[in-house]
Design an enzyme around this catalytic site. Structure first.
Site, PDB file in Angstrom:
ATOM      1  N   HIS A 183    -124.565 -21.723 -23.289  1.00 33.24           N
ATOM      2  CA  HIS A 183    -125.598 -21.694 -24.331  1.00 33.24           C
ATOM      3  C   HIS A 183    -124.908 -21.629 -25.686  1.00 33.24           C
ATOM      4  CE1 HIS A 183    -129.709 -20.922 -25.877  1.00 33.24           C
ATOM      5  NE2 HIS A 183    -129.039 -20.311 -26.847  1.00 33.24           N
ATOM      6  N   CYS A 184    -125.132 -22.637 -26.511  1.00 29.54           N
ATOM      7  CA  CYS A 184    -124.448 -22.729 -27.798  1.00 29.54           C
ATOM      8  C   CYS A 184    -125.356 -22.186 -28.898  1.00 29.54           C
ATOM      9  CB  CYS A 184    -124.062 -24.174 -28.109  1.00 29.54           C
ATOM     10  SG  CYS A 184    -123.169 -24.375 -29.665  1.00 29.54           S
ATOM     11  N   PRO A 185    -124.986 -21.085 -29.555  1.00 30.08           N
ATOM     12  CA  PRO A 185    -125.840 -20.568 -30.643  1.00 30.08           C
ATOM     13  C   PRO A 185    -125.862 -21.484 -31.851  1.00 30.08           C
ATOM     14  CG  PRO A 185    -123.791 -19.325 -30.518  1.00 30.08           C
ATOM     15  CD  PRO A 185    -123.806 -20.237 -29.333  1.00 30.08           C
ATOM     16  N   ASN A 188    -128.567 -23.682 -31.014  1.00 22.55           N
ATOM     17  CA  ASN A 188    -129.796 -23.007 -30.599  1.00 22.55           C
ATOM     18  C   ASN A 188    -130.384 -23.705 -29.382  1.00 22.55           C
ATOM     19  OD1 ASN A 188    -131.768 -21.007 -30.752  1.00 22.55           O
ATOM     20  ND2 ASN A 188    -133.119 -22.248 -32.018  1.00 22.55           N
TER      21      ASN A 188
END
Length: 376
Positions: A183-185, A188
């Site tokens: 999951h890449c912040p 998002n």
């Protein structure tokens, strides 16, 4: 004689009975506490017993509150990270157009102007396109119906739904993702089957753009840095003249607001591009290695544990989802005989990857190894 013996026996029996009763009443609380302790330990073991429990499971349980906090912070700050990427990228682009481009048009020869204009705009278009696609494209989710034709290898204990091969549950998105990488912040969004290529392409072209900006702006950076140091020195001289009240001396020349803004903007853009090139370049190289091996970031961790497990049994681990270095890249980029890599990689392309992400063709391997990998 018999009467005396009978009386003595009766008295002794009565005395022994009294001692037994006193002993029971004396140690009854201790026995009760010991029984409760044994019963509680049995209940605790029956509730927490797991034959697969190891040090990793214990650490995960201990760090569960930390994971919960990180997941919720990442979920709420995802929009802030995306806005930060857009603001920083836009600031560098504005500096190039406002400060550097007029200088390039005045001082550079025509071939270099043509090169910077074509390559810079191509790189910018590729960065914007792939970042937009990585944000807006869903990574892919398995169907939530319990009765479906999906070849599931297990049941997700959080979704309570079939989980296909190579899919994992994302605690931030709160659902399973097909071929989940992470999951890449900064997006998002989860990086999965349908947007993994956009994510990697964004990292690649952003790294290329930052390296290009750092190399081409090296001389400008040192000139701007020297000018800023000179500005600081002149500011100290003016302050010293003010303190000594030497009004008869000629004050040192001052830089205009435009000059100060120009030099500081060049230094800011060069430092930002160089930092992003180092950090994002390392991430891009790591993902390129994973793609060459035919695995994701999560599968890398799983495959390492599986490799150690099989080594203890004297067996060799083989990744069933690896088709060789060249085959893995073709599978990742979606390139085949009908789709050439020039039009699909060097130009903006929205072509989807191969397959649906619900099932995967595996390479021949030992059945035990294949079953173990699919079950994880």
């Amino acid at each position: 004689m018999r009467t005396r013996r009978w009386i003595f026996s009766a008295v002794m029996r009565l005395l022994l009975r009294c001692l037994r009763i006193g002993q029971r009443h004396r140690f009854w609380p201790t026995q009760k506490v010991w029984q409760l302790w044994l019963y509680g330990r049995l209940c605790l073991r029956s509730l927490l017993y797991n034959s697969f429990t190891d040090s990793d499971t214990v650490l995960d349980a201990l760090f569960e509150p930390v994971y919960w906090l990180v997941d919720h912070v990442t979920r709420w700050f995802g929009v802030v990270f995306v806005a930060l990427v857009i603001i920083l990228t836009s600031s560098v682009v504005c500096i190039v157009y406002v400060c550097l481009l007029p200088l390039i048009l005045r001082t550079y020869p025509l071939p270099w102007i043509f090169w910077h204009f074509i390559y810079g705009h191509w790189n910018l278009v590729m960065i914007v396109f792939h970042y937009y696609m990585a944000i807006t494209t869903q990574p892919g989710y398995p169907p939530q119906q319990s009765k479906s034709d999906v070849a599931a290898v297990s049941i997700c204990k959080k979704c309570i739904a079939p989980k296909p091969a190579r899919s994992h549950h994302c605690s931030i998105c709160n659902r399973c993702v097909l071929k989940m990488d992470h999951h890449c912040p900064w997006l998002n969004n989860c990086v999965g089957h349908f947007n993994h290529r956009y994510f990697f392409s964004f990292c690649l072209f952003m790294t290329m753009g930052c390296i290009y900006s750092s190399i081409s702006g090296w001389d400008m950076f040192w000139e701007a840095y020297a000018a800023i140091e000179k500005m600081k020195l002149l500011a100290k001289e003016r302050l010293q003249m003010t303190v000594n009240q030497t009004y008869g001396q000629t004050p040192p020349p001052t830089f205009t607001f435009h000059q100060r803004a120009f030099h500081k903007s060049v230094v800011y853009a060069w430092v930002l591009c160089s930092s992003v090139a180092l950090a994002l370049g390392a991430l891009m190289i790591w993902h390129a290695v994973l793609i060459t091996r035919g695995e994701t970031s999560i599968e890398r961790h799983i495959n390492r544990k599986e490799k150690k497990r099989l080594q203890k049994k004297g067996k060799v681990f083989r990744n069933p989802y690896s088709y060789g270095p060249l085959g893995n890249w073709k599978e990742f980029l979606g390139v085949d005989a009908n789709r050439h890599w020039v039009t699909r990689v060097l130009l903006p392309s929205t072509h989807p990857p191969k397959g649906t992400g619900l099932s995967w063709d595996t390479t021949p391997c030992v059945p035990e190894q294949k079953t173990a990998l699919l079950a994880i």
